[in-house]
Design an enzyme around this catalytic site. Structure first.
Site, PDB file in Angstrom:
ATOM      1  N   HIS A  62       3.542  -8.558 -13.420  1.00  0.00           N
ATOM      2  CA  HIS A  62       2.450  -8.159 -14.320  1.00  0.00           C
ATOM      3  C   HIS A  62       2.971  -7.276 -15.457  1.00  0.00           C
ATOM      4  O   HIS A  62       2.492  -6.174 -15.693  1.00  0.00           O
ATOM      5  CB  HIS A  62       1.352  -7.434 -13.541  1.00  0.00           C
ATOM      6  CG  HIS A  62       0.684  -8.285 -12.496  1.00  0.00           C
ATOM      7  ND1 HIS A  62      -0.116  -9.367 -12.814  1.00  0.00           N
ATOM      8  CD2 HIS A  62       0.723  -8.238 -11.131  1.00  0.00           C
ATOM      9  CE1 HIS A  62      -0.548  -9.934 -11.696  1.00  0.00           C
ATOM     10  NE2 HIS A  62      -0.058  -9.285 -10.671  1.00  0.00           N
ATOM     11  N   ASP A  73     -18.029 -18.198 -18.643  1.00  0.00           N
ATOM     12  CA  ASP A  73     -16.698 -18.712 -18.957  1.00  0.00           C
ATOM     13  C   ASP A  73     -16.746 -19.347 -20.344  1.00  0.00           C
ATOM     14  O   ASP A  73     -17.822 -19.715 -20.834  1.00  0.00           O
ATOM     15  CB  ASP A  73     -16.254 -19.745 -17.908  1.00  0.00           C
ATOM     16  CG  ASP A  73     -14.739 -19.907 -17.838  1.00  0.00           C
ATOM     17  OD1 ASP A  73     -14.132 -19.397 -16.881  1.00  0.00           O
ATOM     18  OD2 ASP A  73     -14.169 -20.535 -18.745  1.00  0.00           O
ATOM     19  N   ALA A 121      -8.960  -7.887 -13.132  1.00  0.00           N
ATOM     20  CA  ALA A 121      -7.903  -8.120 -14.126  1.00  0.00           C
ATOM     21  C   ALA A 121      -7.075  -6.881 -14.423  1.00  0.00           C
ATOM     22  O   ALA A 121      -6.257  -6.891 -15.341  1.00  0.00           O
ATOM     23  CB  ALA A 121      -8.526  -8.642 -15.422  1.00  0.00           C
ATOM     24  N   TYR A 177       5.567 -10.097  -7.632  1.00  0.00           N
ATOM     25  CA  TYR A 177       4.607  -9.925  -8.713  1.00  0.00           C
ATOM     26  C   TYR A 177       5.158  -8.880  -9.682  1.00  0.00           C
ATOM     27  O   TYR A 177       5.691  -7.844  -9.254  1.00  0.00           O
ATOM     28  CB  TYR A 177       3.253  -9.446  -8.182  1.00  0.00           C
ATOM     29  CG  TYR A 177       2.465 -10.493  -7.441  1.00  0.00           C
ATOM     30  CD1 TYR A 177       2.014 -11.646  -8.087  1.00  0.00           C
ATOM     31  CD2 TYR A 177       2.152 -10.342  -6.089  1.00  0.00           C
ATOM     32  CE1 TYR A 177       1.291 -12.611  -7.407  1.00  0.00           C
ATOM     33  CE2 TYR A 177       1.426 -11.305  -5.401  1.00  0.00           C
ATOM     34  CZ  TYR A 177       1.001 -12.437  -6.067  1.00  0.00           C
ATOM     35  OH  TYR A 177       0.282 -13.399  -5.399  1.00  0.00           O
ATOM     36  N   ASP A 216      -4.493  -5.509 -13.129  1.00  0.00           N
ATOM     37  CA  ASP A 216      -3.035  -5.672 -13.130  1.00  0.00           C
ATOM     38  C   ASP A 216      -2.525  -6.120 -14.494  1.00  0.00           C
ATOM     39  O   ASP A 216      -1.367  -5.880 -14.840  1.00  0.00           O
ATOM     40  CB  ASP A 216      -2.609  -6.703 -12.079  1.00  0.00           C
ATOM     41  CG  ASP A 216      -2.440  -6.093 -10.694  1.00  0.00           C
ATOM     42  OD1 ASP A 216      -1.972  -4.953 -10.609  1.00  0.00           O
ATOM     43  OD2 ASP A 216      -2.779  -6.762  -9.709  1.00  0.00           O
ATOM     44  N   ASN A 256      -3.952  -2.951  -6.727  1.00  0.00           N
ATOM     45  CA  ASN A 256      -3.444  -3.819  -5.642  1.00  0.00           C
ATOM     46  C   ASN A 256      -4.535  -3.997  -4.593  1.00  0.00           C
ATOM     47  O   ASN A 256      -4.376  -3.673  -3.422  1.00  0.00           O
ATOM     48  CB  ASN A 256      -2.157  -3.253  -5.025  1.00  0.00           C
ATOM     49  CG  ASN A 256      -2.313  -1.860  -4.448  1.00  0.00           C
ATOM     50  OD1 ASN A 256      -3.103  -1.065  -4.931  1.00  0.00           O
ATOM     51  ND2 ASN A 256      -1.543  -1.552  -3.415  1.00  0.00           N
ATOM     52  N   MET A 257      -5.641  -4.547  -5.035  1.00  0.00           N
ATOM     53  CA  MET A 257      -6.796  -4.745  -4.154  1.00  0.00           C
ATOM     54  C   MET A 257      -6.424  -5.428  -2.837  1.00  0.00           C
ATOM     55  O   MET A 257      -6.833  -4.972  -1.766  1.00  0.00           O
ATOM     56  CB  MET A 257      -7.881  -5.556  -4.867  1.00  0.00           C
ATOM     57  CG  MET A 257      -8.652  -4.804  -5.919  1.00  0.00           C
ATOM     58  SD  MET A 257      -9.852  -5.863  -6.770  1.00  0.00           S
ATOM     59  CE  MET A 257     -10.998  -6.220  -5.431  1.00  0.00           C
ATOM     60  N   LYS A 310       4.719  -6.227  -4.602  1.00  0.00           N
ATOM     61  CA  LYS A 310       4.299  -5.587  -5.845  1.00  0.00           C
ATOM     62  C   LYS A 310       5.488  -5.331  -6.761  1.00  0.00           C
ATOM     63  O   LYS A 310       6.653  -5.386  -6.354  1.00  0.00           O
ATOM     64  CB  LYS A 310       3.577  -4.273  -5.552  1.00  0.00           C
ATOM     65  CG  LYS A 310       2.195  -4.459  -4.955  1.00  0.00           C
ATOM     66  CD  LYS A 310       1.294  -5.335  -5.812  1.00  0.00           C
ATOM     67  CE  LYS A 310       0.902  -4.689  -7.128  1.00  0.00           C
ATOM     68  NZ  LYS A 310       0.090  -5.596  -7.982  1.00  0.00           N
ATOM     69  N   ARG A 317       1.391  -4.647   2.472  1.00  0.00           N
ATOM     70  CA  ARG A 317       1.911  -6.007   2.593  1.00  0.00           C
ATOM     71  C   ARG A 317       3.438  -5.985   2.662  1.00  0.00           C
ATOM     72  O   ARG A 317       4.074  -4.959   2.417  1.00  0.00           O
ATOM     73  CB  ARG A 317       1.442  -6.851   1.404  1.00  0.00           C
ATOM     74  CG  ARG A 317      -0.044  -7.156   1.397  1.00  0.00           C
ATOM     75  CD  ARG A 317      -0.487  -7.809   0.091  1.00  0.00           C
ATOM     76  NE  ARG A 317      -0.459  -6.883  -1.027  1.00  0.00           N
ATOM     77  CZ  ARG A 317      -0.787  -7.201  -2.271  1.00  0.00           C
ATOM     78  NH1 ARG A 317      -1.144  -8.449  -2.562  1.00  0.00           N
ATOM     79  NH2 ARG A 317      -0.757  -6.302  -3.241  1.00  0.00           N
ATOM     80  N   GLU A 377       3.274 -14.494 -10.602  1.00  0.00           N
ATOM     81  CA  GLU A 377       2.030 -14.791 -11.306  1.00  0.00           C
ATOM     82  C   GLU A 377       2.197 -15.755 -12.480  1.00  0.00           C
ATOM     83  O   GLU A 377       1.181 -16.212 -13.034  1.00  0.00           O
ATOM     84  CB  GLU A 377       1.340 -13.503 -11.785  1.00  0.00           C
ATOM     85  CG  GLU A 377       2.020 -12.794 -12.948  1.00  0.00           C
ATOM     86  CD  GLU A 377       3.091 -11.810 -12.522  1.00  0.00           C
ATOM     87  OE1 GLU A 377       3.576 -11.053 -13.388  1.00  0.00           O
ATOM     88  OE2 GLU A 377       3.443 -11.793 -11.318  1.00  0.00           O
ATOM     89  N   ARG A 405     -15.246 -26.299 -17.290  1.00  0.00           N
ATOM     90  CA  ARG A 405     -15.232 -25.477 -16.080  1.00  0.00           C
ATOM     91  C   ARG A 405     -16.647 -25.103 -15.669  1.00  0.00           C
ATOM     92  O   ARG A 405     -16.993 -25.112 -14.477  1.00  0.00           O
ATOM     93  CB  ARG A 405     -14.396 -24.219 -16.305  1.00  0.00           C
ATOM     94  CG  ARG A 405     -14.242 -23.333 -15.067  1.00  0.00           C
ATOM     95  CD  ARG A 405     -13.622 -24.093 -13.928  1.00  0.00           C
ATOM     96  NE  ARG A 405     -13.317 -23.227 -12.788  1.00  0.00           N
ATOM     97  CZ  ARG A 405     -13.017 -23.675 -11.581  1.00  0.00           C
ATOM     98  NH1 ARG A 405     -12.949 -24.971 -11.354  1.00  0.00           N
ATOM     99  NH2 ARG A 405     -12.750 -22.843 -10.600  1.00  0.00           N
TER     100      ARG A 405
END
Length: 374
Positions: free
Chosen positions: A98, A200, A270, A96, A272, A302-303, A77, A17, A120, A205
């Site tokens: 994280h 959840d 999750a 990002y 990251d 980094n899917m 990233k 990216r 994020e 939700r």
């Protein structure tokens, strides 16, 4: 004001990216700003240097030249150690981060003195995370795609077709978390005719999800007992929990893992933020999976980089308005005018400015004292 905006080439493993696409560069240039792009920065999404030049950018040969010539650095990233070493107190970093799962990075950014705003943790009036959302959508949809792949026998999986066939039951998919990633994972899994349950802890939700999907999925409150039962029975478990800025809670323990069927698959979206499975550790696109107790773990940090073109455009659609505002007003002015952007501030002046990050890393928290708008 005129801002010099720099776009280095991403250097994380298999990260294709780019922080700004040529159309985004054109918007900045039209607004009177200067854009400096490292050569081949857009190569991973099929934009050559000429496309950036046509948009009005200047091309330089190295990342060092980008950092030296820029006031604001726009990335995708988190900065790698060689990039952190090029940051100075004068820089604004927008990407990002994280940090909750990466103390070394946090300490490096603190030492640089730079102002670091994390995509994020930027918020919105609806309490959503608008700059995380597009990549959460991508990761959620990818999680089912990769999960189905690793359930194949030749990949070490159980040999189960996600949607089954007439006379043979579909795979059971448990999705932990009903947020953006979870709902996008569910959409894909339902489309592939899997047997889907979303877990959840927010009853409102769960009601929304039940209404949205009708009879296509099941919902369940995410108690420890319910998660243990889900893990035991599922063929594919997708970890899609998020606590903004903080480390992800460990919802699936090693003991739970031992109850799973051999060849089952865990996909940890999750990761990251440290991952929500006790046995998770970050992997790369070069070596995406590992096995624990006969269960395959996919934990690529980094899917969305695997679908770089889709991801880069989706990310730019979300980030460009903020980039333009930061370029026009500077970090202090933009954050003072927008409390939601101010929530994205993670590090400045050598201090951690986000409470959840500070708590996760056991570092002192120093609240930003700018006059943010109501």
């Amino acid at each position: 004001m005129i801002m010099r905006v720099g776009v280095p080439k991403e250097i994380k493993n298999h990260e294709y990216r780019v922080g700004l696409t040529p159309p985004s560069v054109a918007e900045l240039v039209a607004a009177g700003h200067q854009v400096i792009v490292e050569t081949k920065a857009g190569g991973g999404i099929d934009f050559d240097d000429d496309a950036y030049i046509a948009a009005g950018a200047s091309i330089v040969a190295t990342a060092a030249e980008v950092f030296a010539g820029s006031d604001m650095i726009v990335k995708v990233k988190e900065p790698q150690p060689s990039e952190i070493a090029m940051l100075e107190a004068r820089h604004l970093l927008f990407t990002y981060l994280h940090l909750a799962a990466d103390k070394a990075q946090a300490e490096g950014l603190m030492a640089s003195g730079a102002t670091c705003i994390a995509y994020e943790t930027v918020t919105s009036d609806s309490r959503s995370l608008p700059l995380l959302k597009p990549m959460s959508e991508v990761a959620g949809r990818m999680s089912v795609q990769v999960g189905a792949h690793y359930l194949e026998k030749e990949q070490g999986g159980r040999g189960v077709l996600l949607g089954g066939v007439p006379g043979v039951a579909p795979a059971r998919v448990a999705i932990l978390g009903g947020g953006v990633s979870g709902i996008n994972a569910a959409q894909m899994a339902v489309g592939m005719r899997a047997d889907v349950t979303i877990y959840d802890i927010n009853n409102d939700r769960l009601a929304e999800l039940d209404m949205f999907f009708s009879s296509q999925i099941k919902t369940a409150y995410a108690s420890k007992a319910a998660i243990a039962a889900a893990v035991k029975n599922a063929h594919l478990v997708i970890g899609a929990v998020l606590v903004p800025g903080a480390a992800a809670p460990k919802l699936v323990t090693r003991d739970m893992l031992k109850t799973m069927k051999r060849g089952s698959v865990l996909v940890d979206i999750a990761i990251d933020q440290g991952g929500c499975f006790e046995t998770s550790h970050a992997t790369t696109h070069d070596d995406p999976v590992f096995e624990v107790d006969g269960v395959i773990h996919y934990c690529v940090a980094n899917m969305p980089g695997a679908v770089a073109r889709t991801s880069a455009f989706a990310l730019n659609n979300a980030t460009l308005p903020y980039v333009l505002r930061l370029a026009r007003m500077g970090a202090e002015g933009a954050m003072a005018a927008d409390r939601h952007l101010a929530n994205g501030l993670n590090v400045s002046e050598g201090r951690i400015r986000h409470r959840a990050v500070a708590e996760a890393l056991d570092l002192p928290f120093a609240e930003w004292t700018g006059n943010s708008a109501a």
